[in-house]
Each structure stands twice: as structure tokens, then as C-alpha cells.
Scaffold this motif. Structure first.
Motif, PDB file in Angstrom:
ATOM      1  N   CYS A   1     -12.199  -0.809   3.083  1.00 20.51           N
ATOM      2  CA  CYS A   1     -12.009  -0.693   1.604  1.00 20.51           C
ATOM      3  C   CYS A   1     -13.150  -1.912   0.495  1.00 20.51           C
ATOM      4  O   CYS A   1     -13.234  -2.025  -0.185  1.00 20.51           O
ATOM      5  CB  CYS A   1     -11.160   0.035   0.642  1.00 20.51           C
ATOM      6  SG  CYS A   1     -10.046  -1.056   0.747  1.00 20.51           S
TER       7      CYS A   1
ATOM      8  N   LEU B   1      -1.548  -1.300  -5.802  1.00 19.40           N
ATOM      9  CA  LEU B   1      -2.461  -0.107  -6.944  1.00 19.40           C
ATOM     10  C   LEU B   1      -2.342   0.664  -7.018  1.00 19.40           C
ATOM     11  O   LEU B   1      -2.342   2.192  -5.999  1.00 19.40           O
ATOM     12  CB  LEU B   1      -3.681  -0.740  -5.790  1.00 19.40           C
ATOM     13  CG  LEU B   1      -4.057  -2.563  -5.132  1.00 19.40           C
ATOM     14  CD1 LEU B   1      -4.958  -2.021  -4.648  1.00 19.40           C
ATOM     15  CD2 LEU B   1      -4.318  -3.004  -6.785  1.00 19.40           C
TER      16      LEU B   1
ATOM     17  N   LYS C   1      -9.344   0.067  -6.472  1.00 14.95           N
ATOM     18  CA  LYS C   1      -8.691  -0.755  -5.903  1.00 14.95           C
ATOM     19  C   LYS C   1      -8.788  -2.161  -6.005  1.00 14.95           C
ATOM     20  O   LYS C   1      -8.208  -3.298  -6.048  1.00 14.95           O
ATOM     21  CB  LYS C   1      -9.031  -0.550  -4.324  1.00 14.95           C
ATOM     22  CG  LYS C   1      -8.774   1.147  -3.919  1.00 14.95           C
ATOM     23  CD  LYS C   1      -8.458   1.231  -2.572  1.00 14.95           C
ATOM     24  CE  LYS C   1      -7.772   1.031  -1.949  1.00 14.95           C
ATOM     25  NZ  LYS C   1      -7.817   1.652  -0.412  1.00 14.95           N
TER      26      LYS C   1
ATOM     27  N   SER D   1       0.728  -1.384  -0.084  1.00 15.66           N
ATOM     28  CA  SER D   1      -0.003   0.188  -0.352  1.00 15.66           C
ATOM     29  C   SER D   1       0.877   1.716   0.344  1.00 15.66           C
ATOM     30  O   SER D   1      -0.001   2.097  -0.099  1.00 15.66           O
ATOM     31  CB  SER D   1      -1.055  -0.286   1.451  1.00 15.66           C
ATOM     32  OG  SER D   1      -0.004   0.160   2.198  1.00 15.66           O
TER      33      SER D   1
ATOM     34  N   CYS E   1      -5.998   6.852  -0.790  1.00 14.84           N
ATOM     35  CA  CYS E   1      -6.392   7.757  -1.855  1.00 14.84           C
ATOM     36  C   CYS E   1      -6.290   9.054  -1.100  1.00 14.84           C
ATOM     37  O   CYS E   1      -6.844   9.063   0.037  1.00 14.84           O
ATOM     38  CB  CYS E   1      -7.584   7.622  -2.604  1.00 14.84           C
ATOM     39  SG  CYS E   1      -7.839   5.718  -3.146  1.00 14.84           S
TER      40      CYS E   1
ATOM     41  N   THR F   1      -4.111   3.820  -7.937  1.00 15.70           N
ATOM     42  CA  THR F   1      -5.818   3.839  -8.419  1.00 15.70           C
ATOM     43  C   THR F   1      -6.306   5.410  -9.027  1.00 15.70           C
ATOM     44  O   THR F   1      -7.763   5.204  -9.495  1.00 15.70           O
ATOM     45  CB  THR F   1      -6.347   3.922  -6.471  1.00 15.70           C
ATOM     46  OG1 THR F   1      -5.513   5.074  -6.451  1.00 15.70           O
ATOM     47  CG2 THR F   1      -6.025   3.069  -6.212  1.00 15.70           C
TER      48      THR F   1
ATOM     49  N   CYS G   1     -14.371   2.666  -4.232  1.00 12.09           N
ATOM     50  CA  CYS G   1     -13.421   1.786  -3.869  1.00 12.09           C
ATOM     51  C   CYS G   1     -13.266   0.044  -5.248  1.00 12.09           C
ATOM     52  O   CYS G   1     -11.963  -0.281  -5.026  1.00 12.09           O
ATOM     53  CB  CYS G   1     -13.121   0.744  -2.533  1.00 12.09           C
ATOM     54  SG  CYS G   1     -12.072   2.279  -0.774  1.00 12.09           S
TER      55      CYS G   1
END
Length: 272
Positions: free
Chosen positions: A259, A93, A154, A69, A231, A95, A150
Motif C-alpha cells: 500500500c 489507522l 492510510k 495494524s 481494509c 481507515t 491507500c
């Protein structure tokens, strides 16, 4: 050492013009000076973490990935993986709504450790459709819309990250929230995929003690009182006395603050 080469979606998703979002205040002190403390049992917790990472790599050769993350915990795991040359891929990720400080860690990881970071972006058409239908600030309107965002940004990319893997590694800790208080260090998901949580017993002090000791690069937003970073529109700084994840989806009820990436669904926990 190079991680598994990326098969990520190459399509870039433009950052959205988030407006009137809570701004981080100036850093009063570094996160290291605030949090890094050597506490009793740290060496034992570190040894257990390394043993579990080695077990994951041994049991799932070429088929395990760290879902990074880009937070402090996952940077610790990245350092351990690189330091001990473990065959565990690093994926993140991207995003399309991350802070610049978060994205800045990706080239730092690659330069510092010689690792390839696999990037998984949401499908651009899905993001465009969601924003056109619901607006740029849909996440503030309802939990359902926030979770739908999300899902697009994600969960769907995570599905691609894990599609060909039999195991994944996370930086989850029991101390992070009540929802994670009983988390095992290893579990088996409903689809049979193994999930390793090597830092479950670590404290926030442990994380920063390791970062200080090994000079691990970390997200500059941690210096601005953001212990949990997601985010940009869904993350703010926390005040003294607030819970660890209070800055995530702060407009929602505490019990809703996930999420979906780590929501347990009919999985069987097993001890490591």
C-alpha cells in the motif's frame, strides 16, 4: 501504564456500503490450534525482539510509536510493550473501511492493557471527494486508483502519526512476502527517522505460539483463514497452499501488493 495521549483527527469517517465483496467462510478451527507451534530458537528470537524494543525506547525517549495494524504480529508487540512497561505509544489507522472484527480490538487493547490507542483517521473531505470522483469500488479498477485510495486512507494518516516521532515500530516479518525477504531488523529512512522491525526473524508459528502462551487478544478474522488483514474491500480469506498475503489485493500482480506504508525509499539499513 498509559501510552502517549492521542492527538488524532477526531473526525469520524463513515464506513462505506461495500457490496459483492468476498465473504469469509465459517471458522473451521481457531488460528491458535492451526498455527501455534513451539519451534527451535523461539526463546532466542523472543529475547532479541525484546532487546530491540528496549533499544528503540531508550534511543528515542517519548518519540517512538508502534504502528499497530491490529493484525496478529502487532498484537504480539502490543503485549510485549505493555508487559514490559516500555514507553512506546500505540497508534492505529482507522481507515473508515475496516471490518468490525478489526475495530473491536481497539477497546480490547485499552481494557486489557490500560493503554491509550491513538486513532488516526483519513480527512473526511478527502475520502468523500475520492469516492465521488472515482466510485466506491475504484480500487478494483486499476493499481493507480487502489494506491490513491491507500494514500487517502492510510498514508496521509500515517504521516500525522509519525510527524512528531523520531522512530516507529512495525510487525513486519521476512516470511510474509518476497518483497520483505531481505528486510533488516532496523533501518533509517530517507528523512532520518528510525524504523524498527523486531519480528523480522519470527515465523507464523512463533507469532501464534506467543499469542497462545500469553492469551493475547487477536482479530477474529484470523480464525476465518485471513492471515493478513487490511481494509474490508481489499481482504479475503486464502485457500490451502496460497501465499501468506494472497488475500490482499488478490486481483493484482504479486509484485504490486504493497500500500506504500512499507515501501523502502532511499533509506540506509543499519544493524541493531
Amino acid at each position: 501504564m498509559n501510552a502517549t495521549s492521542s492527538d488524532a483527527d477526531d473526525g469520524a469517517v463513515s464506513a462505506l456500503p461495500w457490496a459483492t465483496l468476498p465473504e469469509a467462510g465459517p471458522a473451521a478451527s481457531s488460528a491458535i490450534s492451526l498455527y501455534a507451534r513451539l519451534t527451535p530458537g523461539f526463546d532466542e528470537r523472543l529475547a532479541a525482539t525484546l532487546a530491540l524494543l528496549k533499544q528503540a525506547a531508550s534511543e528515542h525517549p517519548g518519540s517512538v510509536v508502534l504502528a499497530n495494524s491490529l493484525g496478529a504480529e502487532d498484537m504480539v508487540l502490543t503485549d510485549l510493550i505493555a508487559r514490559h512497561q516500555l514507553p512506546i505509544a500505540i497508534g492505529t489507522l482507522q481507515t473508515g473501511a475496516l471490518n468490525p472484527e478489526t475495530l473491536a480490538l481497539i477497546p480490547k487493547i485499552e481494557a486489557r492493557y490500560g493503554l491509550t490507542v491513538e486513532l488516526y483517521s483519513p480527512v473526511e473531505e478527502s475520502v468523500v471527494h475520492f469516492v465521488r470522483q472515482n466510485g466506491e469500488k475504484a480500487m478494483y479498477q486499476s493499481i493507480e486508483l487502489r494506491k490513491a485510495c491507500c494514500q487517502v486512507r492510510k498514508l496521509e494518516p500515517l504521516g500525522r502519526m509519525l510527524a512528531k516521532r523520531t522512530a516507529w515500530v512495525t510487525g513486519l516479518r521476512r516470511e510474509q512476502s518476497n518483497n520483505r525477504g531481505a528486510m533488516p531488523d532496523r533501518e533509517v529512512e530517507a528523512n532520518g527517522r528510525a524504523k524498527f522491525n523486531p519480528l523480522v526473524d519470527w515465523t507464523w508459528n512463533d507469532v501464534w505460539h506467543y499469542i497462545e502462551t500469553h492469551q493475547v487478544p487477536y482479530n477474529a478474522l484470523h480464525d476465518q483463514f485471513m492471515p493478513s488483514i487490511g481494509c474490508a474491500p481489499c481482504t479475503r480469506a486464502i485457500a490451502v497452499g496460497e501465499e501468506f498475503r494472497a488475500g490482499r489485493w488478490w486481483w493484482e500482480d504479486e509484485n504490486a501488493k504493497e500500500c506504500g506504508l512499507h515501501v523502502k525509499q532511499d533509506s540506509a539499513a543499519v544493524s541493531a
